[in-house]
Design a protein around this motif. Structure first.
Motif, PDB file in Angstrom:
ATOM      1  N   VAL A   1       2.616   4.141  16.113  1.00 24.08           N
ATOM      2  CA  VAL A   1       3.048   3.080  15.193  1.00 24.08           C
ATOM      3  C   VAL A   1       1.835   2.431  14.544  1.00 24.08           C
ATOM      4  CG1 VAL A   1       4.040   0.742  15.061  1.00 24.08           C
ATOM      5  CG2 VAL A   1       5.216   2.498  16.389  1.00 24.08           C
ATOM      6  N   ASN A   2       1.984   2.058  13.282  1.00 27.27           N
ATOM      7  CA  ASN A   2       1.077   1.099  12.650  1.00 27.27           C
ATOM      8  C   ASN A   2       1.959   0.100  11.912  1.00 27.27           C
ATOM      9  OD1 ASN A   2      -1.087  -0.338  11.652  1.00 27.27           O
ATOM     10  ND2 ASN A   2      -1.823   1.257  10.292  1.00 27.27           N
ATOM     11  N   GLN A   3       1.794  -1.169  12.227  1.00 24.84           N
ATOM     12  CA  GLN A   3       2.624  -2.218  11.638  1.00 24.84           C
ATOM     13  C   GLN A   3       1.800  -2.986  10.605  1.00 24.84           C
ATOM     14  OE1 GLN A   3       4.595  -6.156  13.458  1.00 24.84           O
ATOM     15  NE2 GLN A   3       5.415  -4.302  14.401  1.00 24.84           N
ATOM     16  N   MET A   4       2.293  -3.022   9.369  1.00 29.27           N
ATOM     17  CA  MET A   4       1.590  -3.650   8.255  1.00 29.27           C
ATOM     18  C   MET A   4       2.545  -4.570   7.503  1.00 29.27           C
ATOM     19  SD  MET A   4      -1.455  -2.079   8.363  1.00 29.27           S
ATOM     20  CE  MET A   4      -2.203  -2.289   6.745  1.00 29.27           C
TER      21      MET A   4
ATOM     22  N   THR B   1      -6.999  -3.973  -6.386  1.00 33.33           N
ATOM     23  CA  THR B   1      -5.989  -3.717  -5.359  1.00 33.33           C
ATOM     24  C   THR B   1      -6.668  -3.575  -4.002  1.00 33.33           C
ATOM     25  OG1 THR B   1      -4.637  -2.543  -6.979  1.00 33.33           O
ATOM     26  CG2 THR B   1      -4.073  -2.236  -4.665  1.00 33.33           C
ATOM     27  N   ASN B   2      -6.209  -4.336  -3.061  1.00 31.02           N
ATOM     28  CA  ASN B   2      -6.836  -4.329  -1.739  1.00 31.02           C
ATOM     29  C   ASN B   2      -5.829  -3.932  -0.669  1.00 31.02           C
ATOM     30  OD1 ASN B   2      -8.587  -4.704   0.394  1.00 31.02           O
ATOM     31  ND2 ASN B   2      -8.219  -6.903   0.531  1.00 31.02           N
ATOM     32  N   PHE B   3      -5.731  -2.649  -0.414  1.00 31.94           N
ATOM     33  CA  PHE B   3      -4.896  -2.136   0.667  1.00 31.94           C
ATOM     34  C   PHE B   3      -5.638  -0.969   1.289  1.00 31.94           C
ATOM     35  CE2 PHE B   3      -1.354   0.251   2.606  1.00 31.94           C
ATOM     36  CZ  PHE B   3      -0.730  -0.782   3.296  1.00 31.94           C
ATOM     37  N   ALA B   4      -5.267  -0.600   2.490  1.00 30.29           N
ATOM     38  CA  ALA B   4      -5.947   0.481   3.201  1.00 30.29           C
ATOM     39  C   ALA B   4      -5.690   1.807   2.492  1.00 30.29           C
ATOM     40  CB  ALA B   4      -5.457   0.533   4.640  1.00 30.29           C
ATOM     41  N   GLU B   5      -6.659   2.266   1.737  1.00 31.26           N
ATOM     42  CA  GLU B   5      -6.483   3.473   0.930  1.00 31.26           C
ATOM     43  C   GLU B   5      -6.152   4.683   1.801  1.00 31.26           C
ATOM     44  OE1 GLU B   5      -8.800   6.017  -2.581  1.00 31.26           O
ATOM     45  OE2 GLU B   5      -9.747   4.262  -1.656  1.00 31.26           O
TER      46      GLU B   5
ATOM     47  N   MET C   1      -4.193  -1.980  10.912  1.00 28.98           N
ATOM     48  CA  MET C   1      -5.397  -1.149  10.925  1.00 28.98           C
ATOM     49  C   MET C   1      -5.419  -0.189   9.747  1.00 28.98           C
ATOM     50  SD  MET C   1      -6.598   0.015  14.709  1.00 28.98           S
ATOM     51  CE  MET C   1      -7.061  -1.168  15.979  1.00 28.98           C
ATOM     52  N   ASN C   2      -6.642   0.136   9.287  1.00 28.85           N
ATOM     53  CA  ASN C   2      -6.784   1.119   8.225  1.00 28.85           C
ATOM     54  C   ASN C   2      -6.963   2.521   8.808  1.00 28.85           C
ATOM     55  OD1 ASN C   2      -9.515   1.458   8.944  1.00 28.85           O
ATOM     56  ND2 ASN C   2     -10.227  -0.046   7.447  1.00 28.85           N
TER      57      ASN C   2
END
Length: 324
Positions: free
Chosen positions: A182-185, A209-213, A164-165
């Motif tokens: 927790v957030n699992q990435m 770049t594509n990641f949860a900013e 999740m972002n």
């Protein structure tokens, strides 16, 4: 290094997590074979001997067989349940004869999924329940009702998410009464967008770049444990012999040299690099091989020993270009 976010919340899990997706053989609906049980028992025992006391599941892993075989292992080890941390995930539903594969955060599905998880594991409670992948049809009020019911019944003690972002987490957190822990990435020495997102601020490279900013910083500020799935990048830097790019080969050679110099394993260098980050990332290693589990146990020590220069050497080698 500071305490892990989970430790700050009083959840005393190990620095490493054993991911149990590989338990129970093939992805079928058959019965658990004796060999599969023995393999799971060896994996569990090796993890415990290596200091790993936290175990990661999901209701879909091997279509439930992974949890079932783990439950049989627990049943054969009196008193173990209270000494370990178990987390599982729900929210992914497989395709069937009438419906496509989909996500489901409805209250009824979450409650039913947890009952199934507990039944397969043979336990009365989960230490942590994660929502597996974001459901576009999520109604946060309904998720909050499910979480409240599970907390009040004692079936789940803590909640978290996976993949999740920041905005999705904030929306959910606004409705639920307990903190997301927790957030699992996916994060590793190979998958670097979680780092590049920050490095590429105000740079043209940032457009690709594509990641949860802001996710890393948000989790650090809110005491949310970042867990990394696939932290060994499928073994590409620790012995996998598939075709490798020039950058991957160079990085694998660097990892091997560092491991030899430090008298440790390549797995511990790769994981130690990830754990060296100030967010205190918790790797979820996904193997049932006793040797590979043992090869990971020195990672926490290597994280403490790794210098800033060593960390950057690995980062720049893997990204295969200098920093902006």
């Amino acid at each position: 290094m500071s305490l892990m976010p989970l430790e700050k919340r009083g959840i005393t899990g190990s620095r490493l997590v054993l991911g149990c997706m590989g338990f129970a053989g093939d992805w079928d609906t058959g019965v658990i074979e004796k060999g599969e049980l023995l393999e799971a028992e060896r994996g569990l025992d090796t993890a415990l001997e290596s200091g790993i006391t936290m175990f990661d599941h999901a209701d879909i892993y091997k279509r439930g067989k992974a949890e079932e075989v783990f439950g049989k292992c627990l049943n054969n080890r009196a008193g173990l349940r209270e000494k370990i941390i178990i987390q599982s995930k729900c929210g992914i539903r497989f395709a069937d004869t009438e419906n496509p594969g989909r996500y489901d955060f409805s209250k009824n599905h979450i409650l039913g999924a947890v009952d199934g998880i507990l039944g397969r594991l043979g336990t009365d409670y989960l230490d942590i329940l994660l929502l597996h992948r974001p459901d576009p049809l999520m109604e946060p009020e309904e998720v909050a009702e499910a979480f409240s019911t599970l907390m009040e019944s004692g079936k789940v003690r803590n909640f978290g998410v996976s993949n999740m972002n920041v905005a999705q987490m904030k929306l959910l957190q606004a409705y639920i009464g307990s903190p997301l822990v927790v957030n699992q990435m996916e994060m590793s020495l190979k998958k670097l967008d979680w780092l590049d997102q920050g490095v590429h601020v105000n740079q043209p490279a940032g457009l690709g770049t594509n990641f949860a900013e802001g996710l890393i910083e948000h989790c650090m500020l809110e005491t949310i444990q970042l867990q990394a799935w696939a932290p060994l990048a499928k073994g590409i830097y620790s012995g996998k012999e598939d075709f490798m790019s020039a950058a991957e080969k160079e990085t694998a050679e660097l990892v091997a040299r560092m491991a030899e110099e430090k008298e440790t394993t390549k797995e511990s260098i790769v994981l130690g690099w990830l754990m060296r980050h100030p967010a205190n990332i918790q790797p979820v290693i996904g193997t049932t091989n006793p040797g590979r589990i043992q090869n990971c146990q020195d990672a926490p020590r290597q994280a403490k020993l790794m210098t800033r220069e060593e960390w950057y050497k690995l980062y720049i080698s893997s990204r295969s270009k200098r920093l902006p």
